[in-house]
Design a protein around this motif. Structure first.
Motif, mmCIF file in Angstrom:
data_model
loop_
_atom_site.group_PDB
_atom_site.id
_atom_site.type_symbol
_atom_site.label_atom_id
_atom_site.label_comp_id
_atom_site.label_asym_id
_atom_site.label_seq_id
_atom_site.Cartn_x
_atom_site.Cartn_y
_atom_site.Cartn_z
ATOM 1 N N LEU A 15 0.861 -1.172 0.000
ATOM 2 C CA LEU A 15 0.000 0.000 0.000
ATOM 3 C C LEU A 15 0.895 1.218 0.000
ATOM 4 C CD1 LEU A 15 -2.808 1.413 0.559
ATOM 5 C CD2 LEU A 15 -2.198 1.266 2.947
ATOM 6 N N PHE A 16 0.543 2.225 -0.742
ATOM 7 C CA PHE A 16 1.330 3.446 -0.707
ATOM 8 C C PHE A 16 1.396 3.956 0.721
ATOM 9 C CE2 PHE A 16 1.407 8.165 -1.328
ATOM 10 C CZ PHE A 16 2.741 8.204 -1.660
ATOM 11 N N HIS A 338 -9.631 2.733 0.471
ATOM 12 C CA HIS A 338 -8.341 2.062 0.615
ATOM 13 C C HIS A 338 -7.696 2.027 -0.760
ATOM 14 C CE1 HIS A 338 -5.351 -0.153 2.846
ATOM 15 N NE2 HIS A 338 -6.134 -0.160 3.913
ATOM 16 N N THR A 339 -6.375 1.938 -0.759
ATOM 17 C CA THR A 339 -5.638 1.796 -2.005
ATOM 18 C C THR A 339 -4.625 0.674 -1.836
ATOM 19 O OG1 THR A 339 -4.004 3.442 -1.319
ATOM 20 C CG2 THR A 339 -5.861 4.227 -2.652
ATOM 21 N N GLY A 340 -4.044 0.250 -2.951
ATOM 22 C CA GLY A 340 -3.049 -0.805 -2.881
ATOM 23 C C GLY A 340 -2.018 -0.676 -3.969
ATOM 24 N N GLY A 344 3.311 -5.295 -9.976
ATOM 25 C CA GLY A 344 2.424 -5.811 -11.011
ATOM 26 C C GLY A 344 0.967 -5.427 -10.856
ATOM 27 N N TYR A 345 0.605 -4.822 -9.711
ATOM 28 C CA TYR A 345 -0.817 -4.539 -9.472
ATOM 29 C C TYR A 345 -0.993 -3.250 -8.664
ATOM 30 C CZ TYR A 345 -1.368 -9.381 -10.912
ATOM 31 O OH TYR A 345 -1.329 -10.552 -11.626
ATOM 32 N N MET A 346 -2.075 -2.530 -8.993
ATOM 33 C CA MET A 346 -2.483 -1.369 -8.220
ATOM 34 C C MET A 346 -3.996 -1.453 -8.011
ATOM 35 S SD MET A 346 -0.197 1.513 -10.254
ATOM 36 C CE MET A 346 -1.091 2.872 -9.507
#
Length: 398
Positions: A15-16, A338-340, A344-346
């Motif tokens: 997560l940022f 929420h963010t992630g 390879g993935y966001m």
């Protein structure tokens, strides 16, 4: 990927991070929360006519933002209002509505829900310690250990390589305020004294669930997906390439560096609860819709999940953290998000309870972190599109 390797990953990019650093009783709980939210449901109905045009503008603006983005984009986006899809957009080679993605830190909301379901079933107490569930209560005549339990000697825990800091509770793990470090190491700070985003903490919550439910975390996720008809949600182990052969709908993650190439991501047991779960955008949207409609948790547990327990520093200002959810109330517009970010993935999810609007955005391309403003530019833009139009809708109802 061994635990020693994943530990470093768990402190990094799921997560940022900040600049510094879920029984039978559920059915009754669902009825309770629906009654609590009943007055809000009436308000939603009354707002619909005046907000309808704003929702149309949100749809058009999001579509334009993604299609016209100067940054490469590959993924799936779904926007819903009261559970009804307003926009379903896919972009990228081989990406379809059924495509699945590694969700990165959106996985934490599933883990938090499973923890709270165990609380509702009487299996867990959020005020109980991590060690109580993982290694048992402190026993014997070890004075140093008893001193830690009493909170009088914070350094003594380092003498007990088989235990975590005796003061860490499940509540603190859920809110990233535990300060937990690797097994046997002294805590990073006094538990409960500050916020520090901890992927390791959510990995440990997965271990707690395995202890009390006597099942692997992956099996629990599979049962959860079946029970709530979340087709497209799963927990898989192995490299992304190997998983893709078993689950062809999994979009292979791409990583941007000097060139765009497939990522070398491997999902193991330690990563699953913190950032390794897989879902399609419609499946995660269905989870969010049920969660916020009161169908997954008791009213009390849902309130704990969405309570701002601690202030956090994040890319977006004035943010707080509940259980697996970020909370913002700027301009009296409640936002759960929420963010992630994972190699390879966001991902990003947004929920606005006053309008019952959900957005889920899953991507199989992670942009180069050398320019974080660029990496999260589209996320910021889409969030601002939604917020600005919903605030205009609120103003028109005053």
């Amino acid at each position: 990927m061994r635990l020693s390797v994943i530990s470093s990953l768990l402190t990094g990019l799921l997560l940022f991070p900040s600049a510094n650093s879920v029984g039978e009783s559920l059915e009754t709980g669902a009825e309770n929360i629906q009654s609590v939210q009943g007055s809000q449901s009436v308000k939603l109905e009354s707002q619909l006519p005046s907000s309808e045009s704003k929702l149309g503008e949100i749809k058009a603006s999001i579509q334009a933002a993604i299609m016209d983005s100067q940054q490469p984009f590959s993924g799936s986006v779904i926007l819903l209002e009261r559970g009804k899809p307003l926009l379903e957009l896919q972009k990228g080679e081989g990406i379809s509505k059924d495509s699945r993605f590694v969700m990165a830190s959106l996985s934490k909301q599933i883990t938090a829900t499973l923890i709270l379901q165990a609380v509702d079933a009487g299996k867990l107490d959020l005020t109980q310690t991590l060690n109580h569930y993982l290694v048992g209560d402190a026993k014997g005549d070890n004075k140093a250990l008893k001193a830690v339990v009493a909170g009088t000697n914070s350094s003594a825990n380092a003498l007990n390589p088989g235990r975590y800091d005796e003061r860490i509770t499940l509540h603190q793990l859920l809110t990233h305020t535990s300060g937990v470090d690797k097994l046997g190491k002294a805590n990073r700070f006094e538990p409960g004294s500050q916020f520090e985003y901890s992927n390791l903490g959510y990995s440990l919550l997965g271990q707690v669930l395995e202890k009390v439910n006597h099942q692997s975390f992956a099996e629990q996720v599979a049962q959860f997906a079946t029970r709530y008809q979340l087709n497209g949600l799963s927990a898989e182990l192995g490299s992304v390439a190997a998983i893709h052969t078993k689950v062809p709908s999994l979009a292979v993650g791409l990583q941007e560096s000097e060139v765009i190439a497939p990522s070398d991501l491997v999902l193991d047991e330690a990563l699953l609860p913190a950032g390794g779960l897989i879902a399609s955008a419609p499946a995660y949207a269905a989870f969010q819709q049920q969660l916020h409609a009161g169908k997954l948790l008791s009213a009390e547990s849902y309130q704990w999940m969405t309570t701002a327990h601690t202030e956090i520093q994040f890319l977006w200002p004035n943010m707080h953290y509940g259980y697996g959810v970020r909370i913002n109330k700027d301009d009296s517009l409640i936002e759960y998000s929420h963010t992630g970010y994972l190699t390879g993935y966001m991902s990003m999810t947004l929920h606005y309870p006053e309008f019952n609007v959900n957005l889920v955005m899953l991507e199989n391309l992670s942009l180069n972190l050398n320019d974080r403003a660029r990496v999260f530019e589209l996320h910021n833009q889409i969030r601002q599109i939604i917020r600005s139009q919903l605030l205009l809708a609120k103003a028109s109802n005053v």
